[in-house]
Write a protein that holds these residues in place. Sequence first.
Motif, PDB file in Angstrom:
ATOM      1  N   LEU A   1       1.513  10.966 -10.666  1.00 55.00           N
ATOM      2  CA  LEU A   1       0.263  11.646 -11.013  1.00 55.00           C
ATOM      3  C   LEU A   1       0.124  13.044 -10.415  1.00 55.00           C
ATOM      4  N   PHE A   2       0.742  13.295  -9.275  1.00 59.26           N
ATOM      5  CA  PHE A   2       0.471  14.542  -8.576  1.00 59.26           C
ATOM      6  C   PHE A   2       1.669  15.494  -8.514  1.00 59.26           C
ATOM      7  N   LEU A   3       2.879  14.968  -8.441  1.00 62.76           N
ATOM      8  CA  LEU A   3       4.052  15.835  -8.339  1.00 62.76           C
ATOM      9  C   LEU A   3       4.465  16.359  -9.717  1.00 62.76           C
ATOM     10  N   THR A   4       4.774  17.639  -9.779  1.00 65.52           N
ATOM     11  CA  THR A   4       5.161  18.258 -11.045  1.00 65.52           C
ATOM     12  C   THR A   4       6.623  17.953 -11.357  1.00 65.52           C
ATOM     13  N   PRO A   5       6.918  17.458 -12.554  1.00 66.26           N
ATOM     14  CA  PRO A   5       8.317  17.169 -12.913  1.00 66.26           C
ATOM     15  C   PRO A   5       9.148  18.454 -12.959  1.00 66.26           C
ATOM     16  N   ILE A   6      10.360  18.368 -12.425  1.00 67.83           N
ATOM     17  CA  ILE A   6      11.291  19.499 -12.433  1.00 67.83           C
ATOM     18  C   ILE A   6      12.517  19.104 -13.247  1.00 67.83           C
ATOM     19  N   TYR A   7      12.889  19.979 -14.202  1.00 69.73           N
ATOM     20  CA  TYR A   7      14.028  19.707 -15.071  1.00 69.73           C
ATOM     21  C   TYR A   7      15.203  20.611 -14.685  1.00 69.73           C
TER      22      TYR A   7
ATOM     23  N   LEU B   1       0.826  -1.207   0.000  1.00 71.41           N
ATOM     24  CA  LEU B   1       0.000   0.000   0.000  1.00 71.41           C
ATOM     25  C   LEU B   1       0.860   1.257   0.000  1.00 71.41           C
ATOM     26  N   ALA B   2       1.927   1.247   0.795  1.00 70.67           N
ATOM     27  CA  ALA B   2       2.815   2.405   0.845  1.00 70.67           C
ATOM     28  C   ALA B   2       3.512   2.630  -0.494  1.00 70.67           C
ATOM     29  N   ILE B   3       3.970   1.549  -1.125  1.00 74.14           N
ATOM     30  CA  ILE B   3       4.619   1.666  -2.436  1.00 74.14           C
ATOM     31  C   ILE B   3       3.645   2.196  -3.479  1.00 74.14           C
ATOM     32  N   THR B   4       2.406   1.703  -3.437  1.00 71.34           N
ATOM     33  CA  THR B   4       1.393   2.136  -4.406  1.00 71.34           C
ATOM     34  C   THR B   4       1.081   3.617  -4.247  1.00 71.34           C
ATOM     35  N   ILE B   5       0.926   4.063  -3.012  1.00 70.78           N
ATOM     36  CA  ILE B   5       0.624   5.477  -2.763  1.00 70.78           C
ATOM     37  C   ILE B   5       1.787   6.366  -3.219  1.00 70.78           C
ATOM     38  N   ALA B   6       3.019   5.959  -2.888  1.00 70.77           N
ATOM     39  CA  ALA B   6       4.191   6.752  -3.282  1.00 70.77           C
ATOM     40  C   ALA B   6       4.312   6.822  -4.807  1.00 70.77           C
ATOM     41  N   GLY B   7       4.067   5.698  -5.473  1.00 75.02           N
ATOM     42  CA  GLY B   7       4.137   5.693  -6.929  1.00 75.02           C
ATOM     43  C   GLY B   7       3.061   6.560  -7.563  1.00 75.02           C
ATOM     44  N   ALA B   8       1.844   6.474  -7.033  1.00 72.73           N
ATOM     45  CA  ALA B   8       0.746   7.275  -7.571  1.00 72.73           C
ATOM     46  C   ALA B   8       1.002   8.765  -7.385  1.00 72.73           C
TER      47      ALA B   8
ATOM     48  N   SER C   1      15.174  14.295 -19.057  1.00 69.87           N
ATOM     49  CA  SER C   1      14.570  13.552 -17.948  1.00 69.87           C
ATOM     50  C   SER C   1      14.500  14.458 -16.726  1.00 69.87           C
ATOM     51  N   PRO C   2      13.394  14.450 -16.028  1.00 71.95           N
ATOM     52  CA  PRO C   2      13.265  15.296 -14.837  1.00 71.95           C
ATOM     53  C   PRO C   2      14.166  14.806 -13.710  1.00 71.95           C
ATOM     54  N   VAL C   3      14.658  15.749 -12.931  1.00 76.80           N
ATOM     55  CA  VAL C   3      15.470  15.391 -11.760  1.00 76.80           C
ATOM     56  C   VAL C   3      14.592  15.199 -10.534  1.00 76.80           C
ATOM     57  N   GLU C   4      13.395  15.735 -10.575  1.00 79.44           N
ATOM     58  CA  GLU C   4      12.415  15.568  -9.509  1.00 79.44           C
ATOM     59  C   GLU C   4      11.036  15.427 -10.151  1.00 79.44           C
ATOM     60  N   PRO C   5      10.168  14.619  -9.584  1.00 79.12           N
ATOM     61  CA  PRO C   5      10.466  13.679  -8.493  1.00 79.12           C
ATOM     62  C   PRO C   5      11.195  12.445  -9.002  1.00 79.12           C
ATOM     63  N   ASN C   6      11.725  11.662  -8.070  1.00 83.34           N
ATOM     64  CA  ASN C   6      12.387  10.404  -8.394  1.00 83.34           C
ATOM     65  C   ASN C   6      11.476   9.270  -7.924  1.00 83.34           C
ATOM     66  N   PRO C   7      10.616   8.756  -8.812  1.00 86.69           N
ATOM     67  CA  PRO C   7       9.629   7.755  -8.385  1.00 86.69           C
ATOM     68  C   PRO C   7      10.257   6.518  -7.763  1.00 86.69           C
ATOM     69  N   ILE C   8      11.369   6.048  -8.317  1.00 83.05           N
ATOM     70  CA  ILE C   8      11.998   4.834  -7.794  1.00 83.05           C
ATOM     71  C   ILE C   8      12.480   5.054  -6.365  1.00 83.05           C
TER      72      ILE C   8
END
Length: 244
Positions: free
Chosen positions: A38-44, A27-34, A167-174
């Motif tokens: 889906l919600f965090l804006t990519p930063i380049y 559940l924690a992994i799924t929430i962090a991935g989502a 490739s964005p530097v943030e966020p880092n999904p992995i």
Amino acid sequence: MEETISLQDLFKTLKKNLGIIALTTILAITIAGAVSFLFLTPIYENSTQILVNQEQTEASQMTNQNIQTDLQLINTYSVIIKSPAILDQVIEQMNLDMSAEALTQKITVNTAENSQVVNVVVRDEDPAQAVEMANTTAEVFENDIRELMNVDNVSILSPAVLKENPSPVEPNPILNMAIAAVVGLMLGVGIAFLREYLDTSMKTEQDIEDILGVPLLGVISPIKEKAELETTTSNRRKAAELNG
């Protein structure tokens, strides 16, 4: 009487609550991935390099004293690059809808130890704009530093370049999912031991001796299931009918 918990009891608790531990981790992994996707804006991020070096007619004229002077100036240059005197011109040239303070938050200036190269690093939601910000900042600084400090020892060494597939530097999904996995695992283990601590029911003969502090005198054998009793009764009736 002090209660002691053996290592075997700990493993039993973990094994009994393995489902909860696995569920909280997934559940924690799924929430962090989502959230990351889906919600965090990519930063380049992109950067340009500025060389601080005294202009000499011959390379042999470069001395250690000149180099030390340049190194001392770098800290001053780093402050000037992020000053309103430079950033206001960058905002004007790029027609940016932000203040100098807001632009300062997007820019980082750093140098390697004992290096005469200044890195101007820019982070933005738009990769193309990050490139333009870095190059414009470097160009404005290169032109204005001559008047501000009456020197001509700055040149652009390496301008920022827009990559084909940035490739964005943030966020880092992995990384976020890995951290969430550890947090979820710890949370699951915590819940498992909390359940075990709050469960005061007596399940085994050993529990009775440990909790009540009295020796066990005897054990009542388990009562047979109803289905087995009905089968036995039915067999006896059939045997009686045959004998009768």
